[in-house]
Design a protein around this motif. Structure first.
Motif, PDB file in Angstrom:
ATOM      1  N   GLU A   1      95.404  34.018 -80.676  1.00  9.15           N
ATOM      2  CA  GLU A   1      94.080  33.625 -80.921  1.00  9.15           C
ATOM      3  C   GLU A   1      93.307  34.760 -81.022  1.00  9.15           C
ATOM      4  N   LEU A   2      93.893  35.992 -80.423  1.00  9.09           N
ATOM      5  CA  LEU A   2      93.478  37.352 -80.518  1.00  9.09           C
ATOM      6  C   LEU A   2      93.405  37.648 -81.910  1.00  9.09           C
ATOM      7  N   THR A   3      94.158  37.743 -82.579  1.00  8.99           N
ATOM      8  CA  THR A   3      94.494  38.056 -84.050  1.00  8.99           C
ATOM      9  C   THR A   3      93.403  37.298 -84.887  1.00  8.99           C
ATOM     10  N   GLY A   4      93.068  35.848 -84.675  1.00 12.99           N
ATOM     11  CA  GLY A   4      92.034  35.157 -85.228  1.00 12.99           C
ATOM     12  C   GLY A   4      90.831  35.797 -84.872  1.00 12.99           C
ATOM     13  N   HIS A   5      90.511  35.949 -83.768  1.00 13.96           N
ATOM     14  CA  HIS A   5      89.100  36.512 -83.524  1.00 13.96           C
ATOM     15  C   HIS A   5      88.834  37.792 -84.165  1.00 13.96           C
ATOM     16  N   LEU A   6      89.936  38.744 -84.140  1.00 12.79           N
ATOM     17  CA  LEU A   6      89.659  39.962 -84.600  1.00 12.79           C
ATOM     18  C   LEU A   6      89.704  39.897 -86.354  1.00 12.79           C
ATOM     19  N   GLY A   7      90.114  38.888 -86.789  1.00 11.12           N
ATOM     20  CA  GLY A   7      90.228  38.485 -88.224  1.00 11.12           C
ATOM     21  C   GLY A   7      88.644  37.956 -88.711  1.00 11.12           C
ATOM     22  N   ALA A   8      88.201  37.380 -87.779  1.00  9.50           N
ATOM     23  CA  ALA A   8      87.041  36.685 -88.147  1.00  9.50           C
ATOM     24  C   ALA A   8      85.618  37.563 -87.539  1.00  9.50           C
ATOM     25  N   ALA A   9      86.118  38.661 -86.884  1.00 14.65           N
ATOM     26  CA  ALA A   9      85.055  39.751 -86.454  1.00 14.65           C
ATOM     27  C   ALA A   9      84.258  39.090 -85.408  1.00 14.65           C
ATOM     28  N   ARG A  10      84.875  38.309 -84.497  1.00 12.24           N
ATOM     29  CA  ARG A  10      84.339  37.688 -83.116  1.00 12.24           C
ATOM     30  C   ARG A  10      84.402  38.741 -82.310  1.00 12.24           C
ATOM     31  N   ARG A  11      83.335  39.729 -82.065  1.00 15.32           N
ATOM     32  CA  ARG A  11      83.384  40.776 -81.102  1.00 15.32           C
ATOM     33  C   ARG A  11      83.906  40.290 -79.645  1.00 15.32           C
ATOM     34  N   GLU A  12      82.750  39.551 -79.204  1.00 13.46           N
ATOM     35  CA  GLU A  12      82.869  39.175 -77.651  1.00 13.46           C
ATOM     36  C   GLU A  12      84.154  38.244 -77.283  1.00 13.46           C
ATOM     37  N   GLU A  13      84.522  37.359 -78.175  1.00 16.75           N
ATOM     38  CA  GLU A  13      85.928  36.628 -78.115  1.00 16.75           C
ATOM     39  C   GLU A  13      87.067  37.537 -78.051  1.00 16.75           C
ATOM     40  N   SER A  14      87.051  38.510 -79.097  1.00 13.79           N
ATOM     41  CA  SER A  14      88.204  39.480 -79.123  1.00 13.79           C
ATOM     42  C   SER A  14      88.041  40.383 -77.964  1.00 13.79           C
ATOM     43  N   LEU A  15      87.154  40.868 -77.527  1.00 16.14           N
ATOM     44  CA  LEU A  15      87.190  41.527 -76.207  1.00 16.14           C
ATOM     45  C   LEU A  15      87.583  40.579 -75.173  1.00 16.14           C
ATOM     46  N   ALA A  16      87.069  39.679 -74.841  1.00 16.50           N
ATOM     47  CA  ALA A  16      87.387  38.795 -73.535  1.00 16.50           C
ATOM     48  C   ALA A  16      88.977  38.456 -73.586  1.00 16.50           C
ATOM     49  N   THR A  17      89.386  38.131 -75.008  1.00 15.22           N
ATOM     50  CA  THR A  17      90.711  37.741 -74.750  1.00 15.22           C
ATOM     51  C   THR A  17      91.951  38.799 -74.650  1.00 15.22           C
ATOM     52  N   ALA A  18      91.528  39.862 -75.275  1.00 19.16           N
ATOM     53  CA  ALA A  18      92.448  40.989 -75.429  1.00 19.16           C
ATOM     54  C   ALA A  18      92.433  41.857 -73.904  1.00 19.16           C
ATOM     55  N   ILE A  19      91.190  41.752 -73.165  1.00 20.90           N
ATOM     56  CA  ILE A  19      91.313  42.263 -71.793  1.00 20.90           C
ATOM     57  C   ILE A  19      91.852  41.233 -70.762  1.00 20.90           C
ATOM     58  N   ALA A  20      92.017  40.182 -70.999  1.00 23.51           N
ATOM     59  CA  ALA A  20      92.258  38.937 -70.067  1.00 23.51           C
ATOM     60  C   ALA A  20      93.852  39.251 -70.166  1.00 23.51           C
ATOM     61  N   ILE A  21      94.431  39.182 -71.356  1.00 23.54           N
ATOM     62  CA  ILE A  21      95.934  39.190 -71.440  1.00 23.54           C
ATOM     63  C   ILE A  21      96.514  40.647 -71.150  1.00 23.54           C
ATOM     64  N   LEU A  22      95.726  41.859 -71.178  1.00 23.94           N
ATOM     65  CA  LEU A  22      95.977  42.885 -70.704  1.00 23.94           C
ATOM     66  C   LEU A  22      96.012  43.127 -69.063  1.00 23.94           C
ATOM     67  N   ARG A  23      95.006  42.408 -68.351  1.00 26.37           N
ATOM     68  CA  ARG A  23      94.903  42.308 -67.132  1.00 26.37           C
ATOM     69  C   ARG A  23      96.045  41.449 -66.475  1.00 26.37           C
ATOM     70  N   ALA A  24      96.445  40.536 -67.241  1.00 25.44           N
ATOM     71  CA  ALA A  24      97.554  39.608 -66.449  1.00 25.44           C
ATOM     72  C   ALA A  24      98.951  40.424 -66.695  1.00 25.44           C
ATOM     73  N   ASP A  25      99.113  41.303 -67.741  1.00 25.23           N
ATOM     74  CA  ASP A  25     100.503  42.008 -67.743  1.00 25.23           C
ATOM     75  C   ASP A  25     100.565  42.943 -68.878  1.00 25.23           C
ATOM     76  N   ALA A  26      99.784  44.052 -68.629  1.00 22.10           N
ATOM     77  CA  ALA A  26      99.539  45.121 -69.798  1.00 22.10           C
ATOM     78  C   ALA A  26     101.023  45.553 -70.161  1.00 22.10           C
ATOM     79  N   GLU A  27     101.959  45.857 -69.434  1.00 27.55           N
ATOM     80  CA  GLU A  27     103.414  46.058 -69.669  1.00 27.55           C
ATOM     81  C   GLU A  27     104.036  45.089 -70.595  1.00 27.55           C
ATOM     82  N   TYR A  28     103.796  43.892 -70.351  1.00 25.74           N
ATOM     83  CA  TYR A  28     104.342  42.799 -71.195  1.00 25.74           C
ATOM     84  C   TYR A  28     103.769  42.923 -72.696  1.00 25.74           C
ATOM     85  N   VAL A  29     102.388  42.985 -72.331  1.00 22.00           N
ATOM     86  CA  VAL A  29     101.506  42.849 -73.779  1.00 22.00           C
ATOM     87  C   VAL A  29     101.400  43.875 -74.749  1.00 22.00           C
ATOM     88  N   ILE A  30     101.388  45.021 -74.344  1.00 22.48           N
ATOM     89  CA  ILE A  30     101.311  46.312 -75.182  1.00 22.48           C
ATOM     90  C   ILE A  30     102.213  46.354 -76.094  1.00 22.48           C
TER      91      ILE A  30
END
Length: 557
Positions: free
Chosen positions: A43-72
């Motif tokens: 979903e993050l890839t889709g948000h970035l591709g469509a330049a949806r700034r708020e959705e991109s930020l919220a989605t990326a930060i959420a998964i990083l908060r969940a487990d940045a070691e796994y996500v990055i």
């Protein structure tokens, strides 16, 4: 995690988002959690591709908060944080990274994972420059439908034929700084961008850009330079995604460097070892009678006034040189022979060094196709290119020679005609189809690379793109889509790393002049030197059998 995304979207500002993140309790590792993270990455890839700034930020930060070691590592491996994938919208990526660094204390990840995010942030600083280059290329191409494609192919062909040594001490704004491989990459990018603006069809390589090639014009120099510089940016993205390299902002300059000094030393040692191995092989090959190069063979044919009559000047509908190649078996025996010209021995030598093994020229590259088969096809196209260039050298009027170079030196061949000519070389329909398929570049296929696929499919014709003299197409897996880092890691990223450290193949080409075909002591001495005069004479005897009739520009619509 989706509830966290929703909460972050509802937050009024960054302070509110940080408060939400602090109150969030990350879930324990599980298969279900990992599946949800993977879904949110998509979903993050889709948000970035469509330049949806708020959705991109919220989605990326959420998964990083969940487990940045796994996500990055997954973001890195998939190249999701490359601004080049999103029309060079660096600010979109930068906003995510800045927020992630602001809440670093809440992220469970090793320092090297966070260093990667800092590297991405550094590259976003020059993304606007990359966007400007992209716009410049588009601007030049947009007004040159049906003329730019052939013109850029001719420019590349001329540069590759007249070998030059790049000078890395020159400014990055000087085209002479860059290697033939750099220009191949730039040409591939230009073709890819052209294919997004206009359809690729049989008529798009009929004409050249007369105004753009005037001596005082700099259009195509600017076009190539912009494309080279843009590929350098995308190469830097791939480098930090695919290898242990980092990017750091120093003033207005982004420096790319290895995370571990031992990596730098290993890469340099690899170059030194390659050069040593090349010298060892060159010394081993010295002392035997050299086979002729293709150019020497052409020189002999023109000296005896045999090849000169292969090319005629026609005036309509476009003034150009036209090659009329004899169809006699004696002629095509030149291309079907297994023994090699000196250029091919040198290429085999490079492959031997690059592969770290004693390369068997009869080893299969892909099913039913061997390395020697690719050499034969390259010999055929190299022969044709050399005949054209030698003919052009004999034209005294500089303006006439300059025009005919652009009008004549890119081959356009029908599918059926190429197949028939290849059959005269290979006498195997299945092998011929496999070779043509291996080397065909389809404009709609995504990633394009002239070095691996020099046959540009126009519809019912092929445009034979120039190559830089190296048999890149022998690596059947090397042309994989560079967006998929897992696919490119083993082949393309090391090439980019090599370019980043500045050790080019041209150094080896200048240093090696192998005399003979006694590769590893296993193959027989070439007979080409022995038969050189005989083959030239046979071609002369069979000129009356050459393929007459109009070429594609004279065919009725």
């Amino acid at each position: 995690m989706r509830s966290l995304v929703a909460a972050l979207l509802n937050a009024r500002n960054h302070a509110g988002m940080i408060a939400v993140l602090e109150a969030y309790q990350p879930p324990a590792p599980s298969i279900a959690r990992d599946q949800e993270i993977k879904s949110l990455i998509e979903e993050l890839t889709g948000h970035l591709g469509a330049a949806r700034r708020e959705e991109s930020l919220a989605t990326a930060i959420a998964i990083l908060r969940a487990d940045a070691e796994y996500v990055i590592p997954r973001l890195r491996r998939s190249g999701i944080l490359r601004s080049s994938k999103y029309e060079f919208n660096g600010s979109l990526i930068a906003g995510i990274i800045k927020m992630a660094l602001k809440v670093r204390h809440l992220l469970t990840a090793r320092d090297d994972r966070i260093d990667y995010l800092r590297s991405v942030l550094a590259l976003t600083k020059v993304a606007p420059n990359a966007l400007s280059l992209h716009k410049e290329i588009n601007g030049i191409l947009r007004t040159r439908e049906n003329i730019a494609l052939k013109t850029i192919l001719v420019v590349l062909n001329s540069r590759f034929y007249h070998h030059w040594i790049p000078d890395p001490t020159l400014s990055s704004l000087n085209l002479e700084r860059y290697s033939s491989e750099d220009l191949s990459d730039a040409g591939s990018l230009i073709i890819a961008m052209y294919s997004k603006l206009f359809p690729i069809h049989d008529e798009c390589c009929n004409f050249i850009d007369i105004e753009g090639i005037l001596p005082e014009a700099t259009v195509y120099e600017r076009l190539l330079l912009a494309a080279v510089r843009l590929t350098k940016f995308t190469d830097a993205e791939k480098l930090i995604d695919g290898l242990p390299f980092e990017a750091e902002l120093e003033g207005e300059t982004v420096r790319i460097f290895s995370s571990d000094p031992d990596i730098e030393r290993s890469i340099r040692l690899g170059y030194i070892q390659s050069q040593n191995q090349a010298w060892i092989r060159a010394r081993h090959l010295n002392g035997s009678d050299p086979p002729p190069s293709v150019r020497e063979f052409i020189e002999k044919g023109f000296e005896e006034q045999v090849f000169d009559s292969l090319i005629e000047l026609v005036a309509t509908p476009v003034k150009r040189l036209r090659l009329m190649l004899p169809s006699a078996p004696q002629v095509f025996e030149l291309f079907s022979r297994d023994d090699m010209f000196r250029d091919e021995v040198e290429n085999l030598l490079h492959l031997d060094v690059d592969s770290f093994v004693r390369l068997d020229p009869y080893e299969q590259v892909t099913e039913g196709v061997t390395a020697i088969d690719i050499f034969k096809l390259q010999r055929y196209f190299n022969f044709i290119s050399c005949v054209y260039q030698k003919k052009l050298e004999g034209i005294p009027d500089e303006a006439e020679r300059y025009y005919l170079t652009f009008a004549s030196t890119v081959l356009i061949v029908t599918h059926d005609s190429l197949f028939e000519q290849m059959q005269l070389i290979f006498a195997d329909a299945e092998k011929t189809r496999a070779i043509i398929d291996l080397l065909t570049m389809k404009a709609g296929a995504g990633h394009l690379d002239l070095q691996y696929a020099p046959l540009l499919d126009l519809g019912s014709h092929y445009a034979i793109a120039p190559h830089n003299g190296q048999p890149h197409c022998l690596d059947a897996e090397a042309g994989l889509d560079p967006v998929d880092l897992q696919a490119e890691h083993a082949h393309q990223v090391p090439r980019i790393a090599r370019g980043a450290r500045g050790s080019g193949r041209e150094v080896l080409v200048g240093a090696i002049d192998p005399l003979g075909r006694e590769q590893n002591g296993a193959q027989p001495q070439p007979a080409l030197l022995e038969y050189q005069h005989e083959i030239v004479d046979q071609i002369g005897d069979h000129l009356r059998d050459r393929l007459r009739g109009g070429d594609r520009l004279e065919q009725p619509p």
